[in-house]
Design a protein around this motif. Structure first.
Motif, PDB file in Angstrom:
ATOM      1  N   TRP A  42      -6.637 -15.952  26.183  1.00  0.00           N
ATOM      2  CA  TRP A  42      -7.575 -15.611  27.133  1.00  0.00           C
ATOM      3  C   TRP A  42      -8.439 -14.518  26.758  1.00  0.00           C
ATOM      4  CZ3 TRP A  42      -9.250 -17.031  32.280  1.00  0.00           C
ATOM      5  CH2 TRP A  42     -10.145 -16.053  32.824  1.00  0.00           C
ATOM      6  N   GLY A  43      -7.935 -13.668  26.166  1.00  0.00           N
ATOM      7  CA  GLY A  43      -8.509 -12.509  25.508  1.00  0.00           C
ATOM      8  C   GLY A  43      -9.484 -12.740  24.225  1.00  0.00           C
ATOM      9  N   ARG A  44      -9.305 -13.848  23.768  1.00  0.00           N
ATOM     10  CA  ARG A  44     -10.018 -14.477  22.828  1.00  0.00           C
ATOM     11  C   ARG A  44     -11.219 -15.115  23.278  1.00  0.00           C
ATOM     12  NH1 ARG A  44      -5.744 -11.831  20.756  1.00  0.00           N
ATOM     13  NH2 ARG A  44      -5.838 -11.394  18.800  1.00  0.00           N
ATOM     14  N   LEU A  45     -11.406 -15.491  24.602  1.00  0.00           N
ATOM     15  CA  LEU A  45     -12.369 -16.404  25.266  1.00  0.00           C
ATOM     16  C   LEU A  45     -13.117 -15.616  26.322  1.00  0.00           C
ATOM     17  CD1 LEU A  45     -10.239 -19.630  25.527  1.00  0.00           C
ATOM     18  CD2 LEU A  45     -11.785 -19.003  23.745  1.00  0.00           C
ATOM     19  N   SER A  46     -12.669 -14.690  26.815  1.00  0.00           N
ATOM     20  CA  SER A  46     -13.373 -14.144  27.898  1.00  0.00           C
ATOM     21  C   SER A  46     -13.266 -12.456  27.829  1.00  0.00           C
ATOM     22  CB  SER A  46     -12.827 -14.615  29.233  1.00  0.00           C
ATOM     23  OG  SER A  46     -13.429 -14.206  30.357  1.00  0.00           O
ATOM     24  N   ARG A  47     -14.351 -11.783  28.296  1.00  0.00           N
ATOM     25  CA  ARG A  47     -14.364 -10.511  28.385  1.00  0.00           C
ATOM     26  C   ARG A  47     -13.652  -9.854  29.688  1.00  0.00           C
ATOM     27  NH1 ARG A  47     -18.751 -11.218  25.229  1.00  0.00           N
ATOM     28  NH2 ARG A  47     -18.801 -10.207  23.350  1.00  0.00           N
ATOM     29  N   GLN A  48     -13.723 -10.988  30.804  1.00  0.00           N
ATOM     30  CA  GLN A  48     -12.973 -10.541  31.917  1.00  0.00           C
ATOM     31  C   GLN A  48     -11.620 -10.186  31.877  1.00  0.00           C
ATOM     32  OE1 GLN A  48     -14.275 -13.563  34.435  1.00  0.00           O
ATOM     33  NE2 GLN A  48     -16.312 -12.804  35.208  1.00  0.00           N
TER      34      GLN A  48
END
Length: 417
Positions: free
Chosen positions: A208-214
Motif C-alpha cells: 500500500w505504501g508503495r502505491l498510495s500517499r493516503q
C-alpha cells in the motif's frame, strides 16, 4: 489367396511426395521443409524429377506430430502443457481444484501463494526478506531514471536480488520455495515509498505504501489483498508461458520471474489496467461514459477493461473484486463510472467487465497512479510464476522447444554480394 497390399510402414516401402503429404496431413511443400530441417530423408526418383521417402520415417514423424498436438507428456514441443495449478471452465477458475474466488475471500495473498506452491494450507503465512537483500535491490532500483516504470523497477530488483544470492542455482523444491518467500517481499520493498505502510505485516499493507500517499484504510487494504490473491495465477497467460520456457531451460527462479516481468509490460497483458484507469478518470471528469467510449471507438481502439476470451460471461475475478468494492463508500464514484462504461458499450457490443476494469476502480478510488495496477498485477502474479517454474523443474529439460516451420526461399542460394 490374394496378395496383401503392403502397409505404408512396411520395410523397404517408399512413398511419393503426394503420399507422404497425405500421411502427414500437410502440403507437399511442407514435406520438403521437413527434409531441409533434417526430419526426413529423401531419395531422387531415377530418371525423374520427384523424390521418394522412407515410409517408416514418415510414419514416425506423423506419430510425433499427433503426440505433440495432443500435448502428451514427453512429446517435445507441446502445444499444450499439463498443469495441476489452475483450471478455467464455465466462467469460473480454480487453484488446485479449489474455487479461487473463495480462496481469495477467506485467505490472504501469502496463504493463497503457499497453496499454489505446495498444495497445503499455511495459515498466517507472512513473507519477509533479509535486510541485505532488500538493500541491494533498493540501491539498484534507485539508480534508475525517474521516468522508469513499475515493471522496470521490479525487473531490476529481481536481477539485483539474484546477484546477491549465491545459492540461486539450487533448483530443488525447498530452495526454490525459500527463494520465492524472499523474492516477493523484496520486490515490494525495493519500490520507492509513496506514503505510510510497511512493517512486517501482510504483504498488502506493505505494498500500500508503495502505491498510495493516503493513510492505509483497512477496507481498501483488504481489497488490495484480495486483488493480489485473485490475480496470483491464470493458467498459461503469455507471461506464464515465458516463465515455463525459462524454467524448461533450467534458468533459476529469479531469472524465470524476470522472463515473466519482461512480457507483462504490453498493453494487452499487465499494463491493461492502466488504460482502464485513465479511461475512468476521463469518465469522472466528463461526467458521462458516452463521449469517452465514443473517443476510444473513433480512434479504432478497444474499450479497455471489457471482455475476456476465456470467459464468455463475466470474469469471476472482476465479479469478486466489484462485490468487495461495493461495500466501500470511497469507491462509489469510480464504480458508477465503470458501470456507465459497461452500459454504454453494451449498446454497441455486449461485453462484460474484466478484472482490469475492477482493478482500475480500486486504483482510482485509492488515488493511486495509473501504473499501480501494473505493479499489483506483477507482484501478485509472481506467486503463480514460481508455482509454474516449480512444475516445470519437475519435467524433462528443454521440452518447451517448438519446431519452426520454415517458409523462406529454398536453399542452396548464392552468397549475397
Amino acid at each position: 489367396m490374394h496378395d496383401q497390399e503392403p502397409s505404408p510402414a512396411a520395410p523397404g516401402r517408399r512413398l511419393s511426395t503426394k503420399e507422404a503429404a497425405e500421411l502427414l496431413g500437410v502440403k507437399p511443400e511442407t514435406v520438403y521443409a521437413y527434409v531441409s530441417r533434417g526430419q526426413l530423408s529423401s531419395r531422387r526418383v531415377p530418371g525423374g524429377r520427384g523424390s521418394t521417402f522412407d515410409a517408416r520415417e514418415v510414419e514416425a514423424l506423423a506419430g510425433r506430430g499427433r503426440r505433440e498436438q495432443s500435448g502428451s507428456p514427453g512429446s517435445g514441443g507441446e502445444l499444450s502443457v499439463r498443469t495441476r495449478l489452475t483450471l478455467i471452465e464455465q466462467d469460473r477458475y480454480y487453484f488446485r481444484g479449489v474455487d479461487a474466488t473463495e480462496l481469495a475471500a477467506h485467505h490472504s495473498y501469502e496463504e493463497v501463494a503457499e497453496w499454489l506452491w505446495t498444495g497445503a494450507p499455511c495459515p498466517g503465512a507472512v513473507f519477509t526478506a533479509p535486510k541485505a537483500t532488500v538493500a541491494v535491490a533498493r540501491r539498484a532500483v534507485q539508480a534508475l531514471p525517474e521516468h522508469a516504470g513499475p515493471t522496470d523497477r521490479l525487473r531490476v530488483a529481481a536481477v539485483a536480488a539474484a546477484a546477491a544470492d549465491p545459492l540461486r542455482y539450487d533448483l530443488s523444491e525447498a530452495a526454490v520455495l525459500a527463494t520465492a518467500r524472499i523474492l516477493v517481499p523484496t520486490l515490494v520493498h525495493a519500490l520507492p515509498p509513496m506514503g505510510h505502510g510497511g512493517g512486517d505485516g501482510p504483504l498488502a499493507g506493505r505494498l500500500w505504501g508503495r502505491l498510495s500517499r493516503q493513510d492505509p484504510d483497512e477496507a481498501l487494504v483488504r481489497a488490495l489483498d484480495t486483488a493480489l490473491a485473485l490475480l496470483a495465477d491464470h493458467d498459461l497467460a503469455a507471461s506464464t508461458l515465458a516463465v515455463r520456457v525459462a524454467a524448461s531451460a533450467r534458468a533459476h527462479a529469479y531469472a524465470a520471474v524476470s522472463a515473466g516481468l519482461g512480457v507483462i509490460e504490453g498493453p494487452l497483458h499487465g499494463a491493461a489496467s492502466g488504460l482502464a484507469h485513465r479511461m475512468l478518470l476521463d469518465v469522472l471528469e466528463t461526467g458521462s461514459a458516452g463521449p469517452v467510449v465514443a473517443a476510444e471507438l473513433r480512434a479504432g481502439r478497444r474499450v479497455p477493461g471489457l471482455g475476456h476470451r476465456l470467459y464468455p460471461g463475466e470474469d469471476p475475478r472482476a465479479r469478486a473484486l466489484f462485490a468487495l468494492l461495493e461495500q466501500i463508500p470511497r469507491a462509489a464514484p469510480a464504480l458508477a463510472a465503470a458501470r456507465d462504461v459497461v452500459a454504454t458499450t453494451a449498446r454497441h457490443t455486449p461485453l462484460h467487465a474484466n478484472v482490469d476494469l475492477a482493478l482500475a476502480v480500486l486504483t482510482v478510488s485509492c488515488r493511486m497512479p495509473a501504473a499501480a495496477g501494473e505493479t499489483i498485477f506483477a507482484v501478485s502474479r509472481t506467486a503463480g510464476w514460481i508455482a509454474h517454474a516449480l512444475e516445470e523443474y519437475g519435467e524433462r529439460p528443454l521440452r518447451m522447444r517448438p519446431t519452426g516451420l520454415y517458409a523462406g526461399p529454398r536453399p542452396p542460394r548464392p552468397l549475397p554480394e
